[in-house]
Scaffold this motif. Sequence first.
Motif, PDB file in Angstrom:
ATOM      1  N   SER A  66      66.103 -41.614   7.254  1.00 46.59           N
ATOM      2  CA  SER A  66      66.880 -42.207   8.340  1.00 46.59           C
ATOM      3  C   SER A  66      66.683 -43.712   8.359  1.00 46.59           C
ATOM      4  N   GLY A  67      67.565 -44.411   9.046  1.00 48.41           N
ATOM      5  CA  GLY A  67      67.464 -45.863   9.089  1.00 48.41           C
ATOM      6  C   GLY A  67      68.015 -46.441  10.368  1.00 48.41           C
ATOM      7  N   LEU A 116      73.493 -41.692  14.501  1.00 52.29           N
ATOM      8  CA  LEU A 116      74.229 -42.879  14.953  1.00 52.29           C
ATOM      9  C   LEU A 116      73.617 -44.161  14.387  1.00 52.29           C
ATOM     10  N   ALA A 117      72.299 -44.302  14.479  1.00 53.22           N
ATOM     11  CA  ALA A 117      71.639 -45.516  13.981  1.00 53.22           C
ATOM     12  C   ALA A 117      71.750 -45.614  12.464  1.00 53.22           C
ATOM     13  N   THR A 118      71.613 -44.494  11.772  1.00 56.15           N
ATOM     14  CA  THR A 118      71.658 -44.502  10.313  1.00 56.15           C
ATOM     15  C   THR A 118      73.040 -44.881   9.800  1.00 56.15           C
ATOM     16  N   ALA A 119      74.079 -44.280  10.394  1.00 61.09           N
ATOM     17  CA  ALA A 119      75.444 -44.464   9.890  1.00 61.09           C
ATOM     18  C   ALA A 119      76.098 -45.756  10.356  1.00 61.09           C
ATOM     19  N   THR A 120      75.777 -46.206  11.567  1.00 58.95           N
ATOM     20  CA  THR A 120      76.513 -47.345  12.122  1.00 58.95           C
ATOM     21  C   THR A 120      75.659 -48.581  12.370  1.00 58.95           C
ATOM     22  N   TRP A 121      74.336 -48.475  12.254  1.00 64.69           N
ATOM     23  CA  TRP A 121      73.469 -49.647  12.384  1.00 64.69           C
ATOM     24  C   TRP A 121      72.915 -50.059  11.014  1.00 64.69           C
ATOM     25  N   PHE A 122      72.260 -49.118  10.324  1.00 69.90           N
ATOM     26  CA  PHE A 122      71.656 -49.454   9.034  1.00 69.90           C
ATOM     27  C   PHE A 122      72.705 -49.652   7.939  1.00 69.90           C
ATOM     28  N   ALA A 123      73.571 -48.663   7.755  1.00 72.56           N
ATOM     29  CA  ALA A 123      74.493 -48.656   6.612  1.00 72.56           C
ATOM     30  C   ALA A 123      75.385 -49.897   6.520  1.00 72.56           C
ATOM     31  N   PRO A 124      76.036 -50.340   7.612  1.00 73.79           N
ATOM     32  CA  PRO A 124      76.905 -51.518   7.464  1.00 73.79           C
ATOM     33  C   PRO A 124      76.143 -52.806   7.170  1.00 73.79           C
ATOM     34  N   LEU A 125      74.871 -52.865   7.573  1.00 76.77           N
ATOM     35  CA  LEU A 125      74.088 -54.075   7.335  1.00 76.77           C
ATOM     36  C   LEU A 125      73.481 -54.071   5.928  1.00 76.77           C
ATOM     37  N   ALA A 126      72.932 -52.920   5.540  1.00 79.90           N
ATOM     38  CA  ALA A 126      72.275 -52.832   4.228  1.00 79.90           C
ATOM     39  C   ALA A 126      73.266 -52.581   3.103  1.00 79.90           C
ATOM     40  N   GLY A 127      74.449 -52.068   3.425  1.00 80.44           N
ATOM     41  CA  GLY A 127      75.433 -51.777   2.388  1.00 80.44           C
ATOM     42  C   GLY A 127      75.166 -50.493   1.641  1.00 80.44           C
TER      43      GLY A 127
END
Length: 285
Positions: A82-83, A65-76
């Motif tokens: 994991s992120g 959840l954090a990797t796909a919807t927190w990190f990815a939209p912010l970092a592009g």
Amino acid sequence: MEFELDEEQRMLRRTVRETVAKVRSQPQDRQWETYRSLGWLEAPPLELALIVEELGYAADPTPFLATATWFAPLAGRLPEGSGTAVFDGAGRYVLDADRAGEVALLTPDGVTVVPGSGLGAERVDILDPHLHVAHVDTGAALAAGVPDLALTGLAATAVGACRRILDLVLAHVKQRAQFGRALGSFQAVKHKAADMHVAVERARALTHFAALTIAEDDPRRARAAHMAKAAAGECQRLVFRHGLQLFGAMGFTWENELQLHLKRAQACDLLLGTASAHRKALLTA
């Protein structure tokens, strides 16, 4: 904007459901590697919402959840490993910050990605023991700006958890007897179960709508994300109350699976603002 899932999306949902059921007894790192290898992290917004909902149904313990919807939209982009991300301006209650390989920081000057090991994140105890939440002291100025996908992801997770609670309740009231009859045959029980079902379907519809607006970069995406998060929070409160009541004393026990999903649903409501906070945000969105 099409609201009906097509055959490929329905097949994806079935595949995710079957895969999660097969691997949920495995160690967390093996579950995580399975999800990564299947390319789920690269799914478009609506398909991602379907995946996250199924993971919420299973009280998934991985950093998906954090990797796909927190990190990815912010970092592009997707992280190495994991992120997660810090975008609340404070670094309080950051999902998976204690085990993320990379962390995206939203600052007044833009987005900065740093190694998770250098942040000194401190995990905090929350009601859901399988959800990693930490405080982050970045030592740098931070800005506030929550991605719409982060709100939608939490809403989808809560919907999945509430679906599981409803399914457990229905199975219980069908087999549990009182006064010589199944509990599910009493009208009051039927009414509560029906209210739970309506709340889940309402929150699910708004979550799908939010994911669609993100996919199409619709100008309504911010409002839709607030609506989804608010509806999911209201859903979990009703489902929590009715689900616990219909299960009776068994619902309070550690041995019962119900408590895992009750905690996951409530944690998703509390993270990034409760239902009331997002109702207020709709006034200015």
